[in-house]
Motif scaffolding. Sequence first.
Motif, PDB file in Angstrom:
ATOM      1  N   ILE A   1       0.856  -1.175   0.000  1.00 13.61           N
ATOM      2  CA  ILE A   1       0.000   0.000   0.000  1.00 13.61           C
ATOM      3  C   ILE A   1       0.892   1.225   0.000  1.00 13.61           C
ATOM      4  O   ILE A   1       1.793   1.341   0.816  1.00 13.61           O
ATOM      5  N   LEU A   2       0.650   2.112  -0.933  1.00 12.78           N
ATOM      6  CA  LEU A   2       1.372   3.374  -0.981  1.00 12.78           C
ATOM      7  C   LEU A   2       0.495   4.445  -0.359  1.00 12.78           C
ATOM      8  O   LEU A   2      -0.658   4.605  -0.731  1.00 12.78           O
ATOM      9  N   MET A   3       1.019   5.184   0.610  1.00 13.95           N
ATOM     10  CA  MET A   3       0.244   6.229   1.255  1.00 13.95           C
ATOM     11  C   MET A   3       0.865   7.577   0.944  1.00 13.95           C
ATOM     12  O   MET A   3       2.071   7.735   0.974  1.00 13.95           O
ATOM     13  N   HIS A   4       0.013   8.545   0.669  1.00 13.85           N
ATOM     14  CA  HIS A   4       0.456   9.901   0.389  1.00 13.85           C
ATOM     15  C   HIS A   4      -0.244  10.850   1.339  1.00 13.85           C
ATOM     16  O   HIS A   4      -1.466  10.888   1.379  1.00 13.85           O
ATOM     17  N   ASP A   5       0.528  11.612   2.116  1.00 16.87           N
ATOM     18  CA  ASP A   5      -0.057  12.650   2.952  1.00 16.87           C
ATOM     19  C   ASP A   5      -0.265  13.881   2.085  1.00 16.87           C
ATOM     20  O   ASP A   5       0.678  14.417   1.511  1.00 16.87           O
ATOM     21  N   ILE A   6      -1.493  14.316   1.982  1.00 19.60           N
ATOM     22  CA  ILE A   6      -1.821  15.487   1.175  1.00 19.60           C
ATOM     23  C   ILE A   6      -2.541  16.487   2.070  1.00 19.60           C
ATOM     24  O   ILE A   6      -3.550  16.162   2.676  1.00 19.60           O
ATOM     25  N   ASN A   7      -2.016  17.698   2.146  1.00 18.40           N
ATOM     26  CA  ASN A   7      -2.750  18.740   2.848  1.00 18.40           C
ATOM     27  C   ASN A   7      -3.081  19.844   1.847  1.00 18.40           C
ATOM     28  O   ASN A   7      -2.650  19.819   0.703  1.00 18.40           O
ATOM     29  N   GLU A   8      -3.866  20.823   2.295  1.00 24.55           N
ATOM     30  CA  GLU A   8      -4.368  21.843   1.372  1.00 24.55           C
ATOM     31  C   GLU A   8      -3.256  22.623   0.672  1.00 24.55           C
ATOM     32  O   GLU A   8      -3.419  23.105  -0.434  1.00 24.55           O
ATOM     33  N   SER A   9      -2.109  22.773   1.313  1.00 24.08           N
ATOM     34  CA  SER A   9      -1.055  23.620   0.755  1.00 24.08           C
ATOM     35  C   SER A   9      -0.072  22.877  -0.143  1.00 24.08           C
ATOM     36  O   SER A   9       0.911  23.447  -0.566  1.00 24.08           O
ATOM     37  N   SER A  10      -0.334  21.624  -0.430  1.00 23.69           N
ATOM     38  CA  SER A  10       0.654  20.854  -1.189  1.00 23.69           C
ATOM     39  C   SER A  10       0.160  20.518  -2.592  1.00 23.69           C
ATOM     40  O   SER A  10      -0.101  19.368  -2.909  1.00 23.69           O
ATOM     41  N   ILE A  11       0.085  21.519  -3.420  1.00 27.15           N
ATOM     42  CA  ILE A  11      -0.321  21.334  -4.815  1.00 27.15           C
ATOM     43  C   ILE A  11       0.659  20.418  -5.537  1.00 27.15           C
ATOM     44  O   ILE A  11       0.253  19.568  -6.334  1.00 27.15           O
ATOM     45  N   ASP A  12       1.957  20.556  -5.253  1.00 25.03           N
ATOM     46  CA  ASP A  12       2.960  19.703  -5.893  1.00 25.03           C
ATOM     47  C   ASP A  12       2.715  18.230  -5.585  1.00 25.03           C
ATOM     48  O   ASP A  12       2.840  17.374  -6.456  1.00 25.03           O
ATOM     49  N   LYS A  13       2.357  17.924  -4.345  1.00 19.93           N
ATOM     50  CA  LYS A  13       2.091  16.532  -3.972  1.00 19.93           C
ATOM     51  C   LYS A  13       0.872  15.998  -4.718  1.00 19.93           C
ATOM     52  O   LYS A  13       0.856  14.849  -5.142  1.00 19.93           O
ATOM     53  N   LEU A  14      -0.135  16.834  -4.875  1.00 15.93           N
ATOM     54  CA  LEU A  14      -1.317  16.410  -5.635  1.00 15.93           C
ATOM     55  C   LEU A  14      -0.971  16.162  -7.096  1.00 15.93           C
ATOM     56  O   LEU A  14      -1.455  15.205  -7.701  1.00 15.93           O
ATOM     57  N   GLU A  15      -0.134  17.028  -7.663  1.00 19.91           N
ATOM     58  CA  GLU A  15       0.279  16.834  -9.056  1.00 19.91           C
ATOM     59  C   GLU A  15       1.083  15.551  -9.200  1.00 19.91           C
ATOM     60  O   GLU A  15       0.900  14.806 -10.165  1.00 19.91           O
ATOM     61  N   ASN A  16       1.980  15.277  -8.246  1.00 22.25           N
ATOM     62  CA  ASN A  16       2.768  14.040  -8.288  1.00 22.25           C
ATOM     63  C   ASN A  16       1.874  12.813  -8.158  1.00 22.25           C
ATOM     64  O   ASN A  16       2.050  11.829  -8.863  1.00 22.25           O
ATOM     65  N   LEU A  17       0.907  12.881  -7.242  1.00 22.50           N
ATOM     66  CA  LEU A  17      -0.031  11.776  -7.071  1.00 22.50           C
ATOM     67  C   LEU A  17      -0.843  11.561  -8.340  1.00 22.50           C
ATOM     68  O   LEU A  17      -1.025  10.425  -8.793  1.00 22.50           O
ATOM     69  N   SER A  18      -1.295  12.650  -8.937  1.00 23.47           N
ATOM     70  CA  SER A  18      -2.062  12.560 -10.177  1.00 23.47           C
ATOM     71  C   SER A  18      -1.229  11.938 -11.296  1.00 23.47           C
ATOM     72  O   SER A  18      -1.698  11.072 -12.034  1.00 23.47           O
TER      73      SER A  18
END
Length: 163
Positions: A1-18
């Motif tokens: 299982i891969l887990m990603h912590d995403i908070n409101e201020s992390s647009i880069d993390k959302l782009e990487n996850l996407s």
Amino acid sequence: ILMHDINESSIDKLENLSRELDVILKLNYPSILSFIKFNPTDFSNNQRQLILMEFASNGTLNDFFYNTKSKVLKMIGWDRLKQFIVIYGIASAMSYLHSHGIIHCNLTPNSIYLDSDYYPKISGFDFSQKLTDIQSKIHNRFTKLDRNATYLAPEVLLHQEFS
């Protein structure tokens, strides 16, 4: 299982996850860890995105090579046939990815899992890129350089762009 912590201020993390999900969803190959499901929350309903992947019972290639306590190389049952199977599986997975215009960008022993028969399964697509993205970065960088840069390797051009 891969887990990603995403908070409101992390647009880069959302782009990487996407980007990671975009790549994973397109892949179907025996030497690539299979995607099972995406969930926007973890098992406790926290805002932590989960990517559920196929289970590889023998851990990573790194786990196979090194005992985590003593850092001693494990050689039990590691014969030429198993070595060939692992090498071939990795090479065929890379060939499959490249034929679909995907560059892994982070192939390490920690991103290669071993199933119950010790067949390799590639994972870790969080840094992967589509070849067209890399080509456009190289082209953009190349147009900024003088004519002496004609024979520079793509990785040199990419490094110069990001540094």
